[in-house]
Motif scaffolding. Structure first.
Motif, short mmCIF file in Angstrom:
data_model
loop_
_atom_site.label_atom_id
_atom_site.label_comp_id
_atom_site.label_asym_id
_atom_site.label_seq_id
_atom_site.Cartn_x
_atom_site.Cartn_y
_atom_site.Cartn_z
N TRP A 1 -8.56 4.54 14.66
CA TRP A 1 -8.64 4.60 13.21
C TRP A 1 -9.57 3.53 12.67
N SER A 2 -9.79 3.62 11.35
CA SER A 2 -10.54 2.57 10.65
C SER A 2 -9.72 1.28 10.69
N LEU A 3 -10.40 0.15 10.43
CA LEU A 3 -9.69 -1.13 10.41
C LEU A 3 -8.62 -1.14 9.32
N ARG A 4 -8.90 -0.46 8.19
CA ARG A 4 -7.88 -0.40 7.14
C ARG A 4 -6.62 0.29 7.63
N ASP A 5 -6.76 1.40 8.34
CA ASP A 5 -5.59 2.12 8.82
C ASP A 5 -4.87 1.33 9.91
N ARG A 6 -5.63 0.63 10.73
CA ARG A 6 -4.98 -0.23 11.73
C ARG A 6 -4.24 -1.40 11.06
N PHE A 7 -4.81 -1.91 9.98
CA PHE A 7 -4.15 -2.95 9.19
C PHE A 7 -2.84 -2.41 8.60
N LEU A 8 -2.89 -1.21 8.02
CA LEU A 8 -1.69 -0.62 7.43
C LEU A 8 -0.63 -0.37 8.50
N LEU A 9 -1.05 0.13 9.65
CA LEU A 9 -0.09 0.40 10.72
C LEU A 9 0.58 -0.89 11.19
N ALA A 10 -0.21 -1.96 11.36
CA ALA A 10 0.36 -3.24 11.76
C ALA A 10 1.31 -3.77 10.70
N ALA A 11 0.96 -3.60 9.43
CA ALA A 11 1.84 -4.05 8.33
C ALA A 11 3.15 -3.29 8.36
N ILE A 12 3.09 -1.98 8.62
CA ILE A 12 4.32 -1.18 8.70
C ILE A 12 5.18 -1.65 9.86
N ASP A 13 4.55 -1.88 11.01
CA ASP A 13 5.29 -2.34 12.18
C ASP A 13 5.95 -3.69 11.91
N ALA A 14 5.20 -4.60 11.28
CA ALA A 14 5.76 -5.91 10.94
C ALA A 14 6.90 -5.77 9.94
N ALA A 15 6.76 -4.86 8.97
CA ALA A 15 7.82 -4.66 7.97
C ALA A 15 9.09 -4.14 8.63
N ILE A 16 8.94 -3.23 9.59
CA ILE A 16 10.12 -2.73 10.32
C ILE A 16 10.78 -3.87 11.07
N ALA A 17 9.97 -4.69 11.75
CA ALA A 17 10.49 -5.79 12.55
C ALA A 17 11.20 -6.82 11.66
N ARG A 18 10.61 -7.14 10.51
CA ARG A 18 11.23 -8.13 9.61
C ARG A 18 12.58 -7.63 9.10
N ARG A 19 12.64 -6.35 8.74
CA ARG A 19 13.87 -5.82 8.16
C ARG A 19 14.95 -5.57 9.20
N SER A 20 14.56 -5.45 10.47
CA SER A 20 15.56 -5.22 11.52
C SER A 20 15.83 -6.47 12.36
N GLY A 21 15.09 -7.56 12.07
CA GLY A 21 15.30 -8.80 12.81
C GLY A 21 14.86 -8.72 14.26
N ASP A 22 13.94 -7.82 14.57
CA ASP A 22 13.51 -7.58 15.95
C ASP A 22 12.32 -8.50 16.27
N THR A 23 12.59 -9.61 16.94
CA THR A 23 11.54 -10.57 17.23
C THR A 23 10.51 -10.02 18.21
N THR A 24 10.96 -9.23 19.17
CA THR A 24 10.03 -8.62 20.13
C THR A 24 9.04 -7.73 19.40
N ARG A 25 9.58 -6.93 18.51
CA ARG A 25 8.71 -6.04 17.73
C ARG A 25 7.79 -6.85 16.83
N LEU A 26 8.30 -7.95 16.31
CA LEU A 26 7.50 -8.82 15.45
C LEU A 26 6.29 -9.36 16.22
N ARG A 27 6.52 -9.75 17.46
CA ARG A 27 5.41 -10.26 18.29
C ARG A 27 4.38 -9.16 18.54
N GLU A 28 4.87 -7.94 18.81
CA GLU A 28 3.95 -6.81 19.05
C GLU A 28 3.14 -6.49 17.79
#
Length: 733
Positions: free
Chosen positions: A465-492
């Protein structure tokens, strides 16, 4: 019985013999069935027809329907024939008994694939008997798209005997009722045509269809040898027409044209624009192929690619010319945080120009604090964008801009309405669809629904994808990790985001999405990487008009990063600065109030009224998780046990987490729901502190839960505990 099929093909001597036989006295004992097609009549053929219809009128049968066809064909076939086989033969011959007889004589079977040589010869002989111009017409019909004979005939020039060829073709029994070639005839003619001849026929068809069916003409140029007059122009014109609606096909046409030696300047530009419309990274390479003399025309495509990759400054400095150049630069400037007085540079009367200028103007309103007016204006622009089918490669749609604005101010309903519209209307084409889907998933996630966000992360792992879409995907992944307290996912998530952040520029408009990533980095102790980016975003926010919410957004970001990094001093400073601000809209007002609540928690002087009001205000502007976290932390630090329990229940009621697979398997072991939650988190590798932070309990309480769980399931060691928990969840999953 005497059966005479296709009398029009009989030689004169044969017709004379038939006439003599019918006129003799012995013929009275013979039943005669005869057929012929409409045809210029010879005297002998007319006399034979008159004699045959002397006592019984002629019946016009034409091509037979399925039932009649099956009844007659079955009578001259040996052995039982399935209904399916008869249906296939009817479909192949369009109900022509004579063609069916040819197929049966050649022992045709669909399952064998292809046509027997005997059948090809029999069918092509029928075509040849129609005459040379009819044969030429049949070849055009065979290689071309499924057009009626009249459409092809009308497109031919006056040097061709169009009427005679059409009459002969119809009389020759090679056309179905709908005016298309009988499928068997098409297949036989194609099987008989050598490759070189087929290429020449495609060239002829391209010339015939240039005016009436340009897209079909371009397809014929692609299939032919590219030698017909006008082939180059029709291919280029059609490829340009398709570069937005069917970019993959446009690229194929451009590649074919380049292979044929057609105009390189135009075709490389078409290929680059089509790749841009696809959202393909190949667009960058295609732009490099554009000859120097045509590069001025490629700058708009380069602008769109820069915007998609969040390179605002590069887009702002793109050397564009023409009416849209000024408005596009102003749009890039606004996205880069440079709120300046808009000018009329490069303005014009075109709808595209007005649309882009209006989008930049409404972003100025948003930056200045008039969120409602700005968002309403952007929504109208989104409607206009779909209506006029804006042809300028802007790199972002008004729908996406409006959705990000709405998300920034906590209006999730408005964001999803705009994104639903974009996905339904395919706004901006393939290249913008991923952005719309990711923003939609993030909006649902902020609202408490994880399903769409989890699916986006699963499906986006390997996407180019474009860098914008990769940025959005990473932000979504980080948001899931923050809300679930998943440190492993946060690192990924941070690992995915780091290379994107290096290559992109900050933008005030995407501050909330950037915060998801920066908070992940701060939580992981990546202060050296986080701080410069946070400073850049904060500088843009502070640089927005003082009448807007930029200052509150910048300080809120500082507060969230301090909380994520457990930096109490930075948390206190951010709270103090926020408390001196005035919220100019609902969300900034909620954040100012929440800062006061966090300050009280820091000093252990919790005011229950302020706390509840702050949580309610945060929830009302889309910050549900922030409200839950605020209440949960207050519950942990509150001196009164009864109040702490109440706050904890309120926090849990607001918290929405991903559904935990395997929980029912643990309940079957006799665990309570809370124990099942703890067991799943510990089995996932969380520390007691991380589990406590997610469930709003102390690490000591988590430790007690684990001890109870071990006794219930009979685990005497940590290894046995993990083994039994995972076995139960695997069975459930």
């Amino acid at each position: 019985m005497l059966v005479l099929d296709d009398l029009q093909w009989f030689e004169e001597g044969a017709v004379a013999a038939v006439l003599d036989a019918l006129d003799s006295s012995s013929s009275k004992e013979i039943s005669v069935w005869a057929s012929r097609r409409p045809w210029p009549m010879s005297n002998l053929l007319q006399a034979t027809t008159d004699l045959l219809t002397e006592n019984e009128p002629a019946v016009r049968t034409g091509l037979l329907g399925n039932e009649e066809f099956a009844q007659i064909v079955s009578s001259f076939l040996v052995g039982a024939v399935s209904t399916k086989a008869l249906d296939e033969l009817h479909q192949l011959t369009a109900g022509s008994l004579s063609l069916a007889a040819d197929a049966v004589a050649a022992d045709w079977q669909r399952d064998l694939g292809g046509l027997p040589a005997q059948l090809v010869e029999a069918v092509t002989n029928r075509v040849v008997r129609c005459g040379p111009e009819a044969e030429a017409l049949v070849r055009l019909l065979a290689v071309g798209p499924p057009l009626e004979v009249a459409e092809i005939v009308d497109a031919l020039d006056d040097t061709f005997d169009r009427d005679g060829a059409e009459r002969a073709t119809r009389a020759g029994g090679v056309l179905a009722e709908d005016g298309l070639l009988v499928p068997l005839v098409r297949a036989a003619v194609l099987a008989d045509l050598p490759r070189a001849t087929r290429g020449r026929v495609h060239d002829q068809l391209a010339v015939a269809l240039i005016q009436s069916h340009p897209i079909h003409a371009a397809d014929s140029v692609m299939a032919g040898r590219g030698e017909a007059p006008g082939s180059e122009r029709v291919l280029i014109d059609v490829a340009r027409r398709l570069q937005r609606s069917d970019p993959a096909r446009a690229i194929d046409m451009a590649d074919h044209g380049l292979a044929c030696g057609f105009d390189r300047s135009e075709l490389t530009l078409i290929r680059a624009r089509a790749a841009y419309e696809q959202g393909s990274r190949d667009a960058f390479g295609y732009l490099d192929d554009v000859p120097a003399g045509a590069q001025l025309h490629s700058t708009e495509i380069a602008f769109g690619l820069d915007i998609r990759d969040l390179r605002w400054r590069a887009a702002e400095g793109c050397p564009m010319t023409g009416a849209t150049a000024g408005p596009l630069r102003q749009l890039a400037s606004m996205l880069a945080g440079n709120v300046v007085e808009l000018t009329d540079e490069g303005s014009g009367d075109g709808a595209d120009v007005r649309l882009i200028s209006s989008l930049a103007s409404n972003l100025v309103l948003v930056a200045a604090g008039d969120f409602r007016s700005g968002l309403a204006g952007i929504a109208e622009i989104a409607d206009d964008f779909d209506r006029i089918e804006c042809d300028v490669p802007m790199g972002i749609t008004p729908h996406a801009v409006g959705a990000v604005v709405a998300l920034s101010f906590g209006d999730l309903a408005a964001a999803e309405t705009l994104l639903d519209q974009a996905l339904s209307a395919k706004s901006g084409g393939e290249g913008e669809e991923t952005t719309h889907r990711l923003l939609h998933a993030y909006s649902r996630l902020v609202g408490g629904s994880f399903e769409e966000a989890l699916k986006a992360v699963r499906e986006g792992e390997e996407a180019a994808w474009s860098l914008r879409d990769r940025f959005l995907l990473a932000a979504i992944d980080a948001a899931i990790a923050r809300r679930s307290g998943d440190t492993t996912r946060l690192r990924e998530a941070w690992k995915r985001a780091d290379p994107v952040l290096v290559r992109t520029s900050a933008s005030w408009l995407f501050a909330d999405l950037a915060l998801e990533l920066l908070a992940a980095g701060s939580r992981l102790g990546e202060t050296r990487r986080v701080q410069p980016i946070a400073d850049e975003v904060a500088a843009q926010l502070h640089g927005l008009p003082s009448s807007g919410s930029g200052e509150v957004s910048a300080l809120w970001m500082r507060l969230q990063l301090a909380l994520a990094g457990d930096d109490s001093l930075a948390t206190t400073n951010a709270c103090q600065q926020l408390s001196r601000c005035v919220g100019v809209d609902d969300r900034s007002a909620a954040r100012v109030l929440a800062a006061a609540a966090w300050a009280a928690i820091q000093t252990q002087s919790i005011d229950d009224g302020v706390l509840s009001a702050a949580a309610q205000r945060l929830e009302s502007v889309g910050d549900r998780w922030e409200a839950s976290r605020l209440l949960g932390q207050a519950a942990l630090d509150h001196p009164d046990p009864a109040t702490a329990r109440r706050l904890l229940e309120e926090a849990r009621a607001l918290a929405v987490e991903p559904e935990a697979a395997g929980e029912s398997g643990l309940l079957a072991l006799g665990l309570s729901e809370r124990e099942a939650e703890v067991a799943l988190l510990v089995a996932a590798g969380r520390t007691y502190k991380e589990v406590g932070a997610q469930l709003y309990v102390s690490p000591k309480t988590v430790e007690h839960h684990v001890a109870h769980i071990r006794r219930k399931i009979g685990a005497t060691s940590r290894a046995e505990f993990l083994s039994k928990i995972r076995a139960a969840t695997d069975r459930d999953t």
